[in-house]
Design a protein around this motif. Structure first.
Motif, short mmCIF file in Angstrom:
data_model
loop_
_atom_site.label_atom_id
_atom_site.label_comp_id
_atom_site.label_asym_id
_atom_site.label_seq_id
_atom_site.Cartn_x
_atom_site.Cartn_y
_atom_site.Cartn_z
N LYS A 3 45.00 37.15 28.59
CA LYS A 3 46.04 38.02 29.27
C LYS A 3 45.52 38.98 29.93
O LYS A 3 44.52 39.78 29.71
N GLN A 4 45.87 38.96 31.33
CA GLN A 4 45.27 39.95 32.24
C GLN A 4 45.85 41.47 32.12
O GLN A 4 47.15 41.48 31.25
N ALA A 5 45.66 42.27 32.68
CA ALA A 5 46.42 43.74 32.93
C ALA A 5 47.74 43.57 33.20
O ALA A 5 48.75 44.30 32.68
N ASN A 6 48.11 42.68 34.13
CA ASN A 6 49.60 42.44 34.50
C ASN A 6 50.27 41.62 33.55
O ASN A 6 51.42 41.42 33.39
N GLY A 7 49.48 41.11 32.25
CA GLY A 7 50.24 40.22 31.19
C GLY A 7 49.99 38.89 31.57
O GLY A 7 50.52 37.94 30.59
N GLY A 8 49.86 38.39 32.82
CA GLY A 8 50.09 36.91 33.03
C GLY A 8 48.64 36.21 32.79
O GLY A 8 47.76 36.84 32.57
N PRO A 9 48.65 34.94 32.60
CA PRO A 9 47.49 33.99 32.49
C PRO A 9 46.60 34.24 33.78
O PRO A 9 47.00 34.56 34.95
N LEU A 10 45.18 34.14 33.89
CA LEU A 10 44.24 34.21 34.91
C LEU A 10 44.21 32.77 35.33
O LEU A 10 43.81 31.79 34.78
N VAL A 11 44.43 32.49 36.77
CA VAL A 11 44.12 31.37 37.47
C VAL A 11 43.00 31.65 38.19
O VAL A 11 42.97 32.42 39.26
N LEU A 12 42.00 30.75 38.18
CA LEU A 12 41.00 30.51 39.30
C LEU A 12 41.55 29.63 40.49
O LEU A 12 41.99 28.66 40.17
N ILE A 13 41.14 30.22 41.46
CA ILE A 13 41.46 29.71 42.86
C ILE A 13 40.40 29.43 43.37
O ILE A 13 39.38 30.04 43.76
N LEU A 14 39.98 28.07 44.12
CA LEU A 14 38.88 27.47 44.70
C LEU A 14 39.45 26.77 45.86
O LEU A 14 40.24 25.54 45.79
N GLU A 15 39.40 27.65 47.10
CA GLU A 15 39.84 27.10 48.17
C GLU A 15 39.17 27.82 49.40
O GLU A 15 39.10 28.98 49.42
N ASP A 16 38.84 26.98 50.52
CA ASP A 16 37.92 27.48 51.46
C ASP A 16 38.60 27.74 52.70
O ASP A 16 38.05 28.25 53.50
N ASP A 26 48.54 35.67 46.78
CA ASP A 26 49.83 36.58 46.78
C ASP A 26 50.85 35.99 45.86
O ASP A 26 51.72 36.55 45.28
N ASP A 27 51.00 34.59 46.24
CA ASP A 27 52.32 33.99 45.53
C ASP A 27 52.19 34.01 44.05
O ASP A 27 53.24 34.27 43.10
N LEU A 28 50.83 33.62 43.48
CA LEU A 28 50.67 33.70 42.10
C LEU A 28 50.68 35.20 41.44
O LEU A 28 51.18 35.29 40.41
N GLN A 29 50.17 36.21 42.19
CA GLN A 29 50.21 37.64 41.61
C GLN A 29 51.79 38.07 41.67
O GLN A 29 51.90 38.64 41.02
N ASP A 30 52.38 37.67 42.84
CA ASP A 30 53.90 37.99 42.59
C ASP A 30 54.59 37.35 41.70
O ASP A 30 55.51 37.83 40.97
N ALA A 31 54.25 36.21 41.04
CA ALA A 31 55.00 35.61 40.02
C ALA A 31 54.17 35.94 38.70
O ALA A 31 54.58 35.36 37.54
N GLY A 32 53.13 37.33 38.50
CA GLY A 32 52.90 37.68 37.45
C GLY A 32 51.66 37.05 36.72
O GLY A 32 50.93 37.50 35.86
N TYR A 33 50.66 36.34 37.76
CA TYR A 33 49.55 35.93 37.29
C TYR A 33 48.24 36.67 37.80
O TYR A 33 48.50 37.37 38.71
N GLY A 34 47.43 36.86 36.76
CA GLY A 34 46.07 37.32 37.38
C GLY A 34 45.35 36.18 38.21
O GLY A 34 45.53 34.72 37.96
N VAL A 35 44.52 36.57 39.25
CA VAL A 35 43.85 35.79 40.09
C VAL A 35 42.28 36.00 40.09
O VAL A 35 41.79 37.05 40.17
N ALA A 36 41.41 34.66 39.61
CA ALA A 36 40.12 34.99 39.91
C ALA A 36 39.75 34.28 41.25
O ALA A 36 40.11 33.20 41.42
#
Length: 125
Positions: A3-16, A26-36
């Motif tokens: 659980k991240q500070a925002n309470g959501g799971p941490l999602v790794l994004i690999l995109e160039d 932005d979309d994932l953070q708006d939905a409550g996910y943490g982003v790596a």
């Protein structure tokens, strides 16, 4: 599940592609996910994975420094659920032994990716 500070799971994004990566973040953070990340190279993602483990991941197949195969195999080894988000159908050939991994073709509406992440997270709990 981490659980991240925002309470959501941490999602790794690999995109160039910067615009895609930032929109996805932005979309994932708006939905409550943490982003790596977003990480733009496999090397950067592997470096992060040396000390961290995400709850789920979204991987583009073809990055500037090559296919995401090593990242995908490391995530599988750790039992981290992930999906492939790629605009090139032929990229499936690069990961032929990972046909069981969910595949979403670019472009996709943000809601599709957020829903897919929710399904991965639910299946992982």
């Amino acid at each position: 599940m981490t659980k991240q500070a925002n309470g959501g799971p941490l999602v790794l994004i690999l995109e160039d592609e910067a615009l895609i990566a930032l929109n996805l973040q932005d979309d994932l953070q708006d939905a409550g996910y943490g982003v790596a990340g977003p990480f733009t190279t496999c090397a950067a993602a592997l470096e992060w994975l040396r000390t961290q483990t995400p709850d789920i991941a979204i991987l583009d197949v073809a990055l500037k420094d090559g296919p995401c195969r090593e990242i995908a195999l490391e995530l599988e080894r750790r039992k981290v659920p992930f999906l492939i988000y790629s605009g090139h159908h032929e990229d499936r050939e690069l990961l032929a032994d990972l046909q069981h991994v969910p595949w979403i073709e670019k472009p996709a509406p943000p809601a599709v990716l957020v829903h897919a992440c929710r399904q991965l997270a639910v299946g992982h709990t």
